[in-house]
Each structure stands twice: as structure tokens, then as C-alpha cells.
Design an enzyme around this catalytic site. Structure first.
Site, mmCIF file in Angstrom:
data_model
loop_
_atom_site.group_PDB
_atom_site.id
_atom_site.type_symbol
_atom_site.label_atom_id
_atom_site.label_comp_id
_atom_site.label_asym_id
_atom_site.label_seq_id
_atom_site.Cartn_x
_atom_site.Cartn_y
_atom_site.Cartn_z
ATOM 1 N N HIS A 128 5.014 6.128 11.425
ATOM 2 C CA HIS A 128 4.513 5.936 10.064
ATOM 3 C C HIS A 128 3.653 7.160 9.746
ATOM 4 O O HIS A 128 2.432 7.082 9.686
ATOM 5 C CB HIS A 128 3.691 4.646 9.971
ATOM 6 N N ARG B 205 11.321 3.866 3.435
ATOM 7 C CA ARG B 205 10.912 2.945 4.507
ATOM 8 C C ARG B 205 12.127 2.122 4.898
ATOM 9 O O ARG B 205 12.879 1.665 4.050
ATOM 10 C CB ARG B 205 9.790 2.016 4.052
ATOM 11 N N LYS C 233 25.337 -4.446 -0.558
ATOM 12 C CA LYS C 233 26.798 -4.406 -0.639
ATOM 13 C C LYS C 233 27.413 -3.680 0.554
ATOM 14 O O LYS C 233 28.627 -3.509 0.632
ATOM 15 C CB LYS C 233 27.230 -3.704 -1.924
ATOM 16 N N ARG D 275 0.799 -1.213 0.000
ATOM 17 C CA ARG D 275 0.000 0.000 0.000
ATOM 18 C C ARG D 275 0.837 1.270 0.000
ATOM 19 O O ARG D 275 0.625 2.156 -0.833
ATOM 20 C CB ARG D 275 -0.939 0.038 1.220
#
Length: 304
Positions: A129, A101, A80, A51
């Protein structure tokens, strides 16, 4: 240049302006179809998402911009060993704005401190959030016509749920909010949140049984028990089905109570509830696109 790390980065007045813009976008999409022409959004997602990532991408495409980025840490140079600081410096050469995120709390803040472009926290571990919170607030305001003077029940994983923590912190700035926390003992809301509510003299209750408080709620905010936040499988299996909202429980609720859920849903809301007019969680997803469009325009300082 401005970033969004927390819902509290915007004043209540600025949020009202943002939501007014989101509502205008909702009803006048064509007006904004080319607002970000020539602009690029980078979606840097070190953690799985459906979402939030697709909502950001849809928002930028709806504005006439384009999208670059990665959807998994293993498909980026993080695999890496590249640091978040270096990644954002590189991304700043390619894009005009970034949504990030990350599983580690504070990683988007580190990125923002090194970035040459606006950074939006799209979720950092169990911490914040903010764009989900903006989505929740816009949904409440749009469907109820106000932010304030209601009782909201938050149910499920209140310990690790970053959406819950962000929403509580945002709602305490509005008048007449009453919280009811519904969770098993192991998933109670953290002490720092209840301490903050006590300090601000904001009423709250903590209960275990959902049924006993259903008739009092104006909103019920359901959350899933998050497998990825548990340290062992046994605890997750024991708690994952602790709450299941079904048609029988909905009979106890007010006729105008609304159900919100940040999604994804596992089995905490039975699919039989989806057809109930009080189920607002899929409308909530649509509001998420509008508010992210408004946020992109605001951070890029684009006026239409």
C-alpha cells in the site's frame, strides 16, 4: 513514463523531494489550484475504500483536475469478466493517470505493464500500500522533523497488514530505526520480513503484550484485525479485540510519543484517546492528501 507500485520505487533522495513538494503544497494550496487543469485521474477500485479513494479524488480536485472511475468491481466490466489488462488499456484512452486498488497481489503491476498512462498502486491484497506508506513517512517527518533514529512499535495484524509490510520496507532505508512487533502468535509479521531485518542487521523484537513496551516507543502504529483477510469467522472473533489502546495504556507512554493508524479504526483505539495530543491519525489523513497531490504532479511531470 513512471509508475508507483512500491515505496521502494523512489530513492530516498526522490522521497525527500516528494515530501518537500508535499510540505510546500500544505502551506501554499492556492499556488497549485490549477496545476492539473485539463487532466483526468481514473480511480479503479476493485475493493472497498473510503480514505484512499477519496484522498486521491480530493488530491486531483485540489489540483484543478477531474476524476472518473469506479468504486466497486461489480460496477465495472470486471463483473462481466474483463481482465485488468484490458481495463487499463481502455482507461488509458480516457484518463491521464490511474490509481488502482485490487484484492489480488500484483494486479496493479499487471496493469502498469499494459498501461499507456502512469499507474499508482492504491493497495493490492495483503501485499503493498505504497501511498499509505508515503503518507506515514510524510506524517513522521512533518511532526518529528526527521526520518530515522527512533523506535517504532507496530501493533495488531502484522501478518496480513499491507500497510505494515510497506512501512517496514520503507523505513529500513533510514538510519537508527528500531522495530518492536506487537501481535498475537497467529498474526506475527511474516518470516520474509524478519529474515530481511536480520540480513540488514536492523534491530527488532517480537512481543505479545503492548503494555510492557509502551514506555520505549517514539511511535505506535496501530492496525485493525482485518476481517476480510480471514478464512474463517472463529479466528477473527477470537483475535479482533486482542489489543485495545485506551487512556490507561497511554499513561505508560512518553509525553511526545505519537500514535499512527492507517484507518479505518474498528475498536483497537478507544475513542477516549482521540483527544490526546499524541493521537496523530486524523492529521495523518490530511497529510495523505498532500502527498498524493505531490505524487500526481511528480508522475505527470508537472512543475509549478
Amino acid at each position: 513514463m513512471r509508475h508507483l507500485m512500491s515505496p521502494l520505487d523512489f530513492t530516498v533522495e526522490e522521497l525527500e523531494q516528494l515530501f518537500d513538494l508535499a510540505n510546500d503544497i500544505e502551506h501554499n494550496m492556492d499556488k497549485y489550484a490549477h496545476a492539473c487543469s485539463g487532466k483526468k485521474l481514473a480511480t479503479c477500485f476493485y475493493e472497498p475504500s473510503t480514505r484512499t479513494r477519496l484522498s486521491f479524488e480530493s488530491a486531483m480536485l485540489n489540483l484543478g483536475g477531474s476524476v472518473i472511475g469506479f468504486s466497486d468491481a461489480n460496477s465495472s466490466s470486471a463483473a462481466k469478466g474483463e481482465s485488468v489488462s484490458d481495463t487499463i488499456r481502455v482507461i488509458s484512452c480516457f484518463a491521464d493517470i490511474c490509481a488502482m486498488r485490487h484484492p489480488k497481489e500484483g494486479a496493479p503491476m499487471v496493469a502498469a505493464s499494459r498501461s499507456a498512462i502512469p499507474v499508482i498502486n492504491a493497495g493490492d491484497g495483503g501485499h503493498q500500500h505504497p501511498t499509505q506508506t508515503l503518507t506515514d513517512l510524510l506524517t513522521i517527518r512533518s511532526l518529528k522533523g526527521r526520518l530515522g533514529n527512533f523506535t517504532i512499535g507496530l501493533c495488531g495484524d502484522l501478518k496480513f497488514g499491507r500497510t505494515v509490510h510497506s512501512l517496514i520496507n520503507a523505513l529500513v532505508r533510514y538510519q537508527g530505526i528500531r522495530f518492536i512487533f506487537i501481535s498475537p502468535e497467529e498474526l506475527k509479521v511474516p518470516d520474509y520480513i524478519t529474515d530481511m531485518l536480520k540480513e540488514k542487521h536492523i534491530p527488532y523484537e517480537e512481543v505479545i503484550r503492548l503494555e510492557e513496551i509502551m514506555p520505549r516507543l517514539d511511535f505506535l502504529y496501530m492496525t485493525r484485525v482485518q476481517k476480510e483477510r480471514f478464512f474463517n469467522e472463529e479466528d477473527y472473533v477470537r483475535l479482533k479485540d486482542f489489543y485495545i489502546l485506551n487512556r490507561e495504556k497511554m499513561k505508560l507512554a512518553k509525553k511526545d510519543m505519537l500514535i499512527l493508524h492507517p484507518l479505518p479504526r474498528v475498536n483497537e483505539i478507544s475513542v477516549e484517546v482521540d483527544d490526546d495530543p499524541r493521537a496523530a491519525y486524523f492529521r495523518q489523513v490530511q497529510y495523505g492528501v498532500y502527498v498524493r497531490m505531490a505524487l500526481i504532479l511528480t508522475l505527470l511531470e508537472i512543475n509549478v
